[in-house]
Design an enzyme around this catalytic site. Sequence first.
Site, PDB file in Angstrom:
ATOM      1  N   HIS A 132       7.880  -2.963   4.863  1.00 53.84           N
ATOM      2  CA  HIS A 132       8.030  -2.893   3.410  1.00 53.84           C
ATOM      3  C   HIS A 132       9.437  -3.349   3.025  1.00 53.84           C
ATOM      4  O   HIS A 132      10.425  -2.871   3.605  1.00 53.84           O
ATOM      5  CB  HIS A 132       7.776  -1.456   2.947  1.00 53.84           C
ATOM      6  CG  HIS A 132       7.555  -1.339   1.474  1.00 53.84           C
ATOM      7  ND1 HIS A 132       8.550  -1.596   0.560  1.00 53.84           N
ATOM      8  CD2 HIS A 132       6.454  -1.030   0.765  1.00 53.84           C
ATOM      9  CE1 HIS A 132       8.063  -1.422  -0.668  1.00 53.84           C
ATOM     10  NE2 HIS A 132       6.791  -1.083  -0.570  1.00 53.84           N
TER      11      HIS A 132
ATOM     12  N   GLU B 283      -1.796   3.045   1.132  1.00 52.47           N
ATOM     13  CA  GLU B 283      -0.570   2.693   1.864  1.00 52.47           C
ATOM     14  C   GLU B 283      -0.091   3.876   2.723  1.00 52.47           C
ATOM     15  O   GLU B 283       0.376   3.682   3.853  1.00 52.47           O
ATOM     16  CB  GLU B 283       0.527   2.277   0.876  1.00 52.47           C
ATOM     17  CG  GLU B 283       1.797   1.801   1.537  1.00 52.47           C
ATOM     18  CD  GLU B 283       2.784   1.224   0.533  1.00 52.47           C
ATOM     19  OE1 GLU B 283       2.748   0.008   0.290  1.00 52.47           O
ATOM     20  OE2 GLU B 283       3.594   2.008  -0.015  1.00 52.47           O
TER      21      GLU B 283
HETATM   22  C1  LIG Z   1       3.681  -4.717  -2.025  1.00 53.88           C
HETATM   23  C2  LIG Z   1       2.874  -3.553  -1.645  1.00 53.88           C
HETATM   24  O1  LIG Z   1       2.869  -3.138  -0.524  1.00 53.88           O
HETATM   25  N1  LIG Z   1       2.141  -3.010  -2.637  1.00 53.88           N
HETATM   26  C3  LIG Z   1       1.453  -1.755  -2.502  1.00 53.88           C
HETATM   27  C4  LIG Z   1       2.049  -0.785  -3.502  1.00 53.88           C
HETATM   28  O2  LIG Z   1       2.132  -1.106  -4.873  1.00 53.88           O
HETATM   29  P1  LIG Z   1       1.886  -2.287  -5.913  1.00 53.88           P
HETATM   30  O3  LIG Z   1       2.682  -1.965  -7.081  1.00 53.88           O
HETATM   31  O4  LIG Z   1       2.125  -3.612  -5.334  1.00 53.88           O
HETATM   32  O5  LIG Z   1       0.320  -2.119  -6.223  1.00 53.88           O
HETATM   33  P2  LIG Z   1      -0.534  -3.057  -7.164  1.00 53.88           P
HETATM   34  O6  LIG Z   1      -0.406  -2.641  -8.575  1.00 53.88           O
HETATM   35  O7  LIG Z   1      -0.235  -4.467  -6.842  1.00 53.88           O
HETATM   36  O8  LIG Z   1      -2.019  -2.708  -6.667  1.00 53.88           O
HETATM   37  C5  LIG Z   1      -2.475  -3.127  -5.401  1.00 53.88           C
HETATM   38  C6  LIG Z   1      -3.560  -4.212  -5.523  1.00 53.88           C
HETATM   39  O9  LIG Z   1      -4.762  -3.649  -6.069  1.00 53.88           O
HETATM   40  C7  LIG Z   1      -5.418  -4.615  -6.882  1.00 53.88           C
HETATM   41  N2  LIG Z   1      -5.443  -4.154  -8.284  1.00 53.88           N
HETATM   42  C8  LIG Z   1      -4.693  -3.109  -8.688  1.00 53.88           C
HETATM   43  C9  LIG Z   1      -4.769  -2.653 -10.013  1.00 53.88           C
HETATM   44  C10 LIG Z   1      -5.611  -3.316 -10.923  1.00 53.88           C
HETATM   45  O10 LIG Z   1      -5.728  -2.997 -12.098  1.00 53.88           O
HETATM   46  N3  LIG Z   1      -6.340  -4.382 -10.473  1.00 53.88           N
HETATM   47  C11 LIG Z   1      -6.279  -4.824  -9.182  1.00 53.88           C
HETATM   48  O11 LIG Z   1      -6.942  -5.798  -8.816  1.00 53.88           O
HETATM   49  C12 LIG Z   1      -4.619  -5.914  -6.746  1.00 53.88           C
HETATM   50  O12 LIG Z   1      -5.100  -6.670  -5.668  1.00 53.88           O
HETATM   51  C13 LIG Z   1      -3.224  -5.385  -6.444  1.00 53.88           C
HETATM   52  O13 LIG Z   1      -2.429  -6.386  -5.859  1.00 53.88           O
HETATM   53  O14 LIG Z   1       1.358   0.459  -3.408  1.00 53.88           O
HETATM   54  C14 LIG Z   1      -0.011   0.417  -3.632  1.00 53.88           C
HETATM   55  C15 LIG Z   1      -0.479   1.825  -3.450  1.00 53.88           C
HETATM   56  O15 LIG Z   1      -1.615   2.074  -4.128  1.00 53.88           O
HETATM   57  C16 LIG Z   1      -0.695  -0.525  -2.654  1.00 53.88           C
HETATM   58  O16 LIG Z   1      -0.603  -0.031  -1.344  1.00 53.88           O
HETATM   59  C17 LIG Z   1      -0.037  -1.881  -2.746  1.00 53.88           C
HETATM   60  O17 LIG Z   1      -0.642  -2.731  -1.827  1.00 53.88           O
END
Ligand SMILES: CC(=O)N[C@H]1[C@@H](OP(=O)(O)OP(=O)(O)OC[C@H]2O[C@@H](n3ccc(=O)[nH]c3=O)[C@H](O)[C@@H]2O)O[C@H](CO)[C@H](O)[C@@H]1O
Length: 333
Positions: free
Chosen positions: A212, A282
């Site tokens: 990370h 995660e």
């Molecule tokens: C860079 C990284 O490691 N990111 C992790 C982190 O936050 P992130 O802030 O990166 O999470 P995020 O909002 O990107 O959500 C994870 C993924 O879920 C999908 N999505 C989410 C919301 C939505 O409305 N629609 C949708 O399609 C999409 O593929 C997104 O990329 O923590 C999350 C915990 O839950 C996930 O483990 C993510 O993988």
Amino acid sequence: MNLFIIKTGAGILLFFLLLGLLYSSVWQPCRVIDPVEQGQMLPADRQPPGLPMPGAAPGRSDVQTLTPWLAPVVWEGTFDPVVLDSIYQAKNITIAATVFAQGKYIRFLKKFLETMEQHFFTGFNVHVFVYTDQPIEVPQVKMASGRQLTVKTVPTVNRWQDISASRMVLVLALIEDELHDYADFIFCLDVDSQFHGRWGTESLGDLVSVLHPGYYKVDRSAFPYERRPISKAYMAPGDGDFYYCGGAFGGLLQEVHRLTKTCSTNFGDDAKKGIEAAWQEESHINRYLWINKPSKVLSPEYLWQDFKPREPELHIIRFSGVVKNYAEIRPNV
Ligand SMILES: CC(=O)N[C@H]1[C@@H](OP(=O)(O)OP(=O)(O)OC[C@H]2O[C@@H](n3ccc(=O)[nH]c3=O)[C@H](O)[C@@H]2O)O[C@H](CO)[C@H](O)[C@@H]1O
Ligand SMILES: [Mn+2]
């Protein structure tokens, strides 16, 4: 006197005989015969260089390149892409990739797919699976031969935590129902990201995780693991090797099958008790990788975050999360 001359002559003869023998058996076979010098090959047909010298490996001394369990930590400068590609080209492998684009996250899909086409396993068989609740919004991106995309329609979900976590169940089903007989490796990636540099065969391994970008330089006591013993993602104080991303992981099909099966079961068990781990799936991935060590660890080059200033040890950024307004983009806060 005569005898003395004969003896000396025989001695000299023997000496030269031995010298000749030494030359033909030791020196001659050691000589490198250059086919270009010999006129048997054109200079342009020389093979690209492999390792700089036989036995010498490329390397980095400013970063950790090996885990205590001897898994490589992949940084730019620690591998030769030409050597690696030639190994896997010969095996004719297929790499599957999953990406979820639900609700407003559909807006990230175009750039994700376009840049993936430029940088992710170029020249290899790649099958991308897009999971979305808006199949008609999936952009048309021209793909090279050997590469294909399949759209999977899923119902709209109204909690981002559920979308993020549901990926485990769906990836598990994909491996069981569709991939087991033709794909070799699978990577599961966040959609709110873009590729900027090569992500290729150097990332292949049995079980592969990414450090990370926010925690690779901090003490493990600061890792945001799930700390409640009642959760199946629980990590006791002092436990843990690294803090890995939920946004990118992968490996051999059977290894990712085990990971997604364990993590989805544990996530479900927590839900039955009314608990959701600190960072959803995660947290469960981090628990899983503490028990089942990854065989290859990818440096934060493989999932950086655009809002973070570039650190000196990052010689390349291969894949990076875009800056987004969480309040605006997520279906709930
Ligand atoms: C860079 C990284 O490691 N990111 C992790 C982190 O936050 P992130 O802030 O990166 O999470 P995020 O909002 O990107 O959500 C994870 C993924 O879920 C999908 N999505 C989410 C919301 C939505 O409305 N629609 C949708 O399609 C999409 O593929 C997104 O990329 O923590 C999350 C915990 O839950 C996930 O483990 C993510 O993988
Ligand atoms: Mn993300």
